[in-house]
Design an enzyme around this catalytic site. Structure first.
Site, PDB file in Angstrom:
ATOM      1  N   LYS A 159      15.586  -6.786  -0.685  1.00 51.06           N
ATOM      2  CA  LYS A 159      16.159  -6.811   0.656  1.00 51.06           C
ATOM      3  C   LYS A 159      17.459  -7.607   0.650  1.00 51.06           C
ATOM      4  O   LYS A 159      17.592  -8.581  -0.091  1.00 51.06           O
ATOM      5  CB  LYS A 159      15.180  -7.472   1.632  1.00 51.06           C
ATOM      6  CG  LYS A 159      13.930  -6.660   1.926  1.00 51.06           C
ATOM      7  CD  LYS A 159      13.033  -7.393   2.901  1.00 51.06           C
ATOM      8  CE  LYS A 159      11.747  -6.619   3.161  1.00 51.06           C
ATOM      9  NZ  LYS A 159      11.975  -5.358   3.897  1.00 51.06           N
ATOM     10  N   ASP A 210       4.817  -9.557   7.250  1.00 56.37           N
ATOM     11  CA  ASP A 210       4.575  -8.166   6.880  1.00 56.37           C
ATOM     12  C   ASP A 210       3.089  -7.856   6.680  1.00 56.37           C
ATOM     13  O   ASP A 210       2.739  -6.755   6.272  1.00 56.37           O
ATOM     14  CB  ASP A 210       5.371  -7.802   5.624  1.00 56.37           C
ATOM     15  CG  ASP A 210       5.820  -6.347   5.615  1.00 56.37           C
ATOM     16  OD1 ASP A 210       5.848  -5.733   6.699  1.00 56.37           O
ATOM     17  OD2 ASP A 210       6.131  -5.832   4.541  1.00 56.37           O
ATOM     18  N   GLU A 261       7.009  -0.030   0.490  1.00 59.76           N
ATOM     19  CA  GLU A 261       5.746  -0.352  -0.185  1.00 59.76           C
ATOM     20  C   GLU A 261       4.539  -0.297   0.729  1.00 59.76           C
ATOM     21  O   GLU A 261       3.417  -0.057   0.285  1.00 59.76           O
ATOM     22  CB  GLU A 261       5.846  -1.745  -0.830  1.00 59.76           C
ATOM     23  CG  GLU A 261       5.531  -2.936   0.066  1.00 59.76           C
ATOM     24  CD  GLU A 261       6.456  -3.074   1.266  1.00 59.76           C
ATOM     25  OE1 GLU A 261       5.989  -3.542   2.320  1.00 59.76           O
ATOM     26  OE2 GLU A 261       7.644  -2.708   1.175  1.00 59.76           O
ATOM     27  N   ARG A 320       3.553   1.844   2.911  1.00 57.88           N
ATOM     28  CA  ARG A 320       2.898   3.156   2.921  1.00 57.88           C
ATOM     29  C   ARG A 320       2.085   3.397   1.649  1.00 57.88           C
ATOM     30  O   ARG A 320       1.122   4.157   1.660  1.00 57.88           O
ATOM     31  CB  ARG A 320       3.943   4.256   3.138  1.00 57.88           C
ATOM     32  CG  ARG A 320       4.966   4.406   2.032  1.00 57.88           C
ATOM     33  CD  ARG A 320       6.201   5.169   2.481  1.00 57.88           C
ATOM     34  NE  ARG A 320       6.997   4.378   3.399  1.00 57.88           N
ATOM     35  CZ  ARG A 320       8.106   4.822   4.004  1.00 57.88           C
ATOM     36  NH1 ARG A 320       8.538   6.059   3.763  1.00 57.88           N
ATOM     37  NH2 ARG A 320       8.787   4.047   4.817  1.00 57.88           N
TER      38      ARG A 320
END
Length: 511
Positions: free
Chosen positions: A285, A296, A357, A359
């Site tokens: 990122k 997250d 990631e 998913r």
């Protein structure tokens, strides 16, 4: 957590540190809301005029403090804005919830407050109880306790939450009111559990320690729990979880935590994305996007909290939570863009972007949840920035393989005060995930990225199973100033929706 009681005491005689009253925007100025009659009387019927003189208008979120008039036991009156005055004094539950939360936040450091807001029925009382308890939340685990200087007595800690809430006008002996208060207490405790998890820094919360918290809660509340560690995941062929987690020194976990009821006829499976820290992996990122990535795992926190709430409320429905836990880090062992993973379902996925990631871990958990043939599956995830661009920071998106189910969840979310919006699943976007080397790629077209992610997840849901996907990337973590009952940091988004869905399912009203 803050203590909650229902009280039949008058606002005039209630022994509290502050009395909370509601004030709304009328056509000719602020008007005092029902519940505050005794307080208004103490001000000789001029409370609204006094508040207007002090600049109050009754706007939502407005707070005005003033010294109590003679005849009131409490020394302070806090007037909180309810927004536009409704016809027939029929205040919306969410307006009451937000006002109570605003007042509770404004009274941080106070020992006891009496809430004299409109509670004409159990539903209104539930809203006030929920809002006050959620507004009183504070995450103080990492703050050192302030010490008094030598020779001085310790003063109230203004960072500490309001210690005790008395909801005036409540009927402690009425079954409906009592049940409303008890439910609000459980719901707030579990939302605050999710908030605590989300706010915990990643150096203390990783897949292993998250799983340990689930095990502890299972023991406390009579849930069944199963934890698959990295050895079991590798042996079982969970390529998504292992692929995401292999770059970290903290290996992944898949946690199954379940509430079962002897009279249950329906089973609801909840699947949560639990990336305890997301660096983006090799697809790192950019600067400025890493600082809040401890959040997250908000989807897994919401699922965990909802399952515990279902158990504590004794709901006559089986609710199974699947927490897909991993840490996404760049290292010499991390998955690379271009790698192909073999998922638990047997499908192969070309990883075009290691920052997509969530998913991947959800795909494994969805397949595993499908094996138990539940009546419905709902996954919850801080999945895409695209959904935030589409819906903003306060609204989560809902996608589903069944339009009626999607509509039901949207209605439930609106009912409990969580902003949401139904999103489509355009079939033409699936082609963008075609891969020349694997069954599917984890990325597709950039435009409509939130919808693409939902289409990817759909591929891993068992045939014939009703499924919905909640993308809570916007409302899961609040970076701005607190408002209503929403704190800065983790919010516990979607817990209320999941619990109400479980209640509806228990009642045989699954859409």
């Amino acid at each position: 957590m803050t203590a909650l009681t229902l009280s039949t005491s008058s606002a005039a005689t209630s022994r509290a540190d502050a009395i909370v009253v509601g004030v709304a925007k009328g056509t000719k100025g602020p008007v005092v809301a029902p519940g505050a009659e005794a307080v208004d009387k103490a001000f000789d019927g001029r409370l609204a005029a006094v508040l207007e003189t002090l600049g109050a208008s009754g706007a939502e979120g407005e707070v005005t403090k003033l010294p109590a008039a003679a005849g009131l036991k409490a020394p302070v009156v806090l007037a909180v804005g309810l927004g536009d005055a409704p016809k027939d004094d029929d205040y919306d539950a969410e307006a009451l919830r937000r006002a109570a939360g605003t007042a509770a936040r404004a009274l941080a450091g106070t020992k006891k407050a009496a809430f004299a807001l409109p509670v004409p029925d159990a539903e209104a009382a539930a809203a006030v109880c929920e809002g006050a308890l959620l507004g009183a939340y504070a995450f103080t685990a990492y703050r050192s306790e302030p010490k008094a200087a030598k020779g001085e007595t310790k003063k109230n800690d203004r960072s500490a939450p309001l210690a005790e809430i008395a909801v005036l006008g409540g009927k402690p002996r009425d079954k409906a009111y009592k049940a409303a208060a008890e439910r609000a207490t459980v719901l707030a405790a579990e939302i605050n559990r999710a908030r605590d998890l989300i706010n915990t820094p990643s150096n203390d919360l990783n897949p292993k320690t998250f799983a340990a918290q689930a095990q502890a809660a299972a023991k406390e509340f009579g849930l069944t729990v199963e934890v698959l560690d990295e050895k079991a995941l590798k042996k079982g062929g969970y390529g998504g979880l292992m692929g995401v987690g292999q770059g970290s020194e903290n290996p992944p976990r898949l946690v199954k935590i379940a509430h079962t009821h002897a009279k249950a006829t329906k089973t609801l499976a909840l699947v949560g994305k639990g990336i305890t820290y997301d660096s983006g992996g090799i697809s790192l990122k950019p600067a400025g996007h890493n600082e809040t990535m401890k959040c997250d795992m908000s989807g897994a926190a919401a699922v965990f909290a909802a399952v515990v709430a279902a158990a504590r409320l004794g709901l006559e429905v089986n609710v199974t939570g699947w927490l897909a836990l991993a840490e996404n880090m760049p290292s010499g062992s991390a998955t690379r863009p271009g790698d192909v993973l073999t998922m638990y379902s047997g499908k192969t996925v070309e990883v075009l972007n290691t920052d997509a990631e969530g998913r991947l871990v959800l795909a494994d958990a969805l397949t595993r949840a499908s094996e138990e043939d539940p009546d419905a599956i709902v996954d919850v995830a801080t999945l895409t920035g695209a959904m935030v661009l589409a819906l903003g920071n306060r609204t989560f998106g809902i996608m589903a393989n069944d339009d009626a189910f999607r509509t039901s969840i949207h209605e439930i979310a609106e009912e409990v005060g969580e902003q949401s919006w139904p999103m489509p699943m355009p079939a033409e976007l699936r082609k963008g995930m075609d891969s020349p080397v694997a069954d599917i790629a984890n990325m597709g077209e950039r435009m409509g990225g939130g919808l693409v992610a939902g289409l990817f997840l759909k591929e891993f849901v068992g045939e014939g199973i009703t499924w919905a996907h909640l993308d809570i990337a916007g409302p899961a973590f609040h970076e701005g100033a607190p408002w209503g009952y929403t704190p800065k940091g983790g919010t516990g988004s979607s817990v209320r929706t999941l619990v109400r869905l479980a209640e509806r399912t228990a009642a045989g009203d699954l859409g």
